[in-house]
Design a protein around this motif. Structure first.
Motif, PDB file in Angstrom:
ATOM      1  N   VAL A   1      51.050  38.588  40.506  1.00 15.11           N
ATOM      2  CA  VAL A   1      49.851  39.183  39.926  1.00 15.11           C
ATOM      3  C   VAL A   1      49.957  39.005  38.414  1.00 15.11           C
ATOM      4  N   VAL A   2      48.878  38.568  37.771  1.00 13.20           N
ATOM      5  CA  VAL A   2      48.874  38.413  36.321  1.00 13.20           C
ATOM      6  C   VAL A   2      47.768  39.278  35.732  1.00 13.20           C
ATOM      7  N   GLU A   3      48.006  39.754  34.523  1.00 16.49           N
ATOM      8  CA  GLU A   3      47.018  40.563  33.823  1.00 16.49           C
ATOM      9  C   GLU A   3      46.074  39.652  33.045  1.00 16.49           C
ATOM     10  N   LEU A   4      44.788  40.039  32.997  1.00 11.76           N
ATOM     11  CA  LEU A   4      43.757  39.262  32.310  1.00 11.76           C
ATOM     12  C   LEU A   4      43.157  40.103  31.189  1.00 11.76           C
ATOM     13  N   LEU A   5      42.990  39.472  30.022  1.00  9.61           N
ATOM     14  CA  LEU A   5      42.460  40.148  28.840  1.00  9.61           C
ATOM     15  C   LEU A   5      41.298  39.358  28.250  1.00  9.61           C
ATOM     16  N   PRO A   6      40.437  40.009  27.434  1.00  7.07           N
ATOM     17  CA  PRO A   6      39.315  39.287  26.822  1.00  7.07           C
ATOM     18  C   PRO A   6      39.779  38.019  26.102  1.00  7.07           C
ATOM     19  N   GLY A   7      39.033  36.942  26.343  1.00  3.53           N
ATOM     20  CA  GLY A   7      39.372  35.647  25.763  1.00  3.53           C
ATOM     21  C   GLY A   7      40.206  34.781  26.684  1.00  3.53           C
TER      22      GLY A   7
ATOM     23  N   ARG B   1      43.657  29.510  47.191  1.00  2.00           N
ATOM     24  CA  ARG B   1      43.389  30.864  47.706  1.00  2.00           C
ATOM     25  C   ARG B   1      43.782  31.882  46.643  1.00  2.00           C
ATOM     26  N   HIS B   2      42.855  32.799  46.318  1.00  2.00           N
ATOM     27  CA  HIS B   2      43.110  33.732  45.225  1.00  2.00           C
ATOM     28  C   HIS B   2      42.204  34.960  45.325  1.00  2.00           C
ATOM     29  N   TRP B   3      42.453  35.916  44.428  1.00  2.97           N
ATOM     30  CA  TRP B   3      41.573  37.065  44.228  1.00  2.97           C
ATOM     31  C   TRP B   3      41.601  37.408  42.741  1.00  2.97           C
ATOM     32  N   HIS B   4      40.615  38.196  42.291  1.00  4.91           N
ATOM     33  CA  HIS B   4      40.577  38.669  40.905  1.00  4.91           C
ATOM     34  C   HIS B   4      39.740  39.933  40.845  1.00  4.91           C
ATOM     35  N   GLY B   5      39.998  40.750  39.825  1.00  2.00           N
ATOM     36  CA  GLY B   5      39.256  41.994  39.659  1.00  2.00           C
ATOM     37  C   GLY B   5      39.753  42.767  38.461  1.00  2.00           C
TER      38      GLY B   5
ATOM     39  N   ASN C   1      37.759  40.000  47.585  1.00  2.00           N
ATOM     40  CA  ASN C   1      38.629  39.673  48.711  1.00  2.00           C
ATOM     41  C   ASN C   1      39.346  38.373  48.366  1.00  2.00           C
ATOM     42  N   TRP C   2      40.319  37.999  49.183  1.00  2.00           N
ATOM     43  CA  TRP C   2      40.903  36.668  49.089  1.00  2.00           C
ATOM     44  C   TRP C   2      39.788  35.669  49.337  1.00  2.00           C
ATOM     45  N   HIS C   3      39.807  34.554  48.614  1.00  2.00           N
ATOM     46  CA  HIS C   3      38.785  33.539  48.809  1.00  2.00           C
ATOM     47  C   HIS C   3      39.225  32.222  48.190  1.00  2.00           C
TER      48      HIS C   3
ATOM     49  N   ALA D   1      44.614  39.048  38.461  1.00  2.00           N
ATOM     50  CA  ALA D   1      44.328  37.943  39.373  1.00  2.00           C
ATOM     51  C   ALA D   1      45.629  37.512  40.028  1.00  2.00           C
ATOM     52  N   GLN D   2      45.500  36.843  41.168  1.00  2.00           N
ATOM     53  CA  GLN D   2      46.670  36.336  41.864  1.00  2.00           C
ATOM     54  C   GLN D   2      46.259  35.156  42.730  1.00  2.00           C
TER      55      GLN D   2
END
Length: 138
Positions: free
Chosen positions: A77-83, A93-97, A51-53, A70-71
């Motif tokens: 919204v940005v994409e997240l990769l290993p490393g 305030r943000h979220w991630h998944g 959730n937003w937190h 994440a945002q």
């Protein structure tokens, strides 16, 4: 020294009141006074997210596997990769998944302020989560 062998502590499922989708949390270390960091290895199945937190003292994420998103409030919204390493400032305030079509695992690190490490808000709307990432992996 405090040593915890892999698999020696029980994982827990992310609670529905704080997450959308299937989320597994494996403890790394617990937050104890005076300001010792708390940490967990968190695995999000495809489509799962927080959730937003906010965090009173900020949060560090280290992406270890898969592909995520994440945002921050008001940002893309940005994409997240290993490393990848992400820092959310105190009160940000943000979220991630995970990505909609891929699982993602990260190590989350945060510290407690007056016994609290996170302040939860409501779920992330599907239209926000499904927005095209600003920096998609190519």
């Amino acid at each position: 020294m405090e040593l915890h062998r892999k698999g020696s502590r029980s994982a827990v499922q992310g609670q529905e009141q704080w997450f959308t989708g299937s989320v597994r949390m494996d403890p790394v270390i617990g937050a104890e006074p005076p300001g010792r960091p708390g940490s967990a290895m968190v695995t999000f199945q495809p489509g799962a997210r927080t959730n937003w937190h906010t965090h009173p003292l900020g949060q560090l994420l280290i992406i270890t596997e898969g592909r995520g998103r994440a945002q921050s409030d008001g940002g893309p919204v940005v994409e997240l990769l290993p490393g990848d390493v992400v820092w959310f400032a105190a009160g940000e305030r943000h979220w991630h998944g995970s990505a909609p079509d891929a699982a993602m695992t990260h190590i989350a690190v945060h510290a407690a302020l007056n016994g609290s490490t996170v302040d939860w808000e409501g779920p992330v709307a599907d239209h926000d989560y499904l927005a095209e990432p600003e920096n998609p992996a190519g």
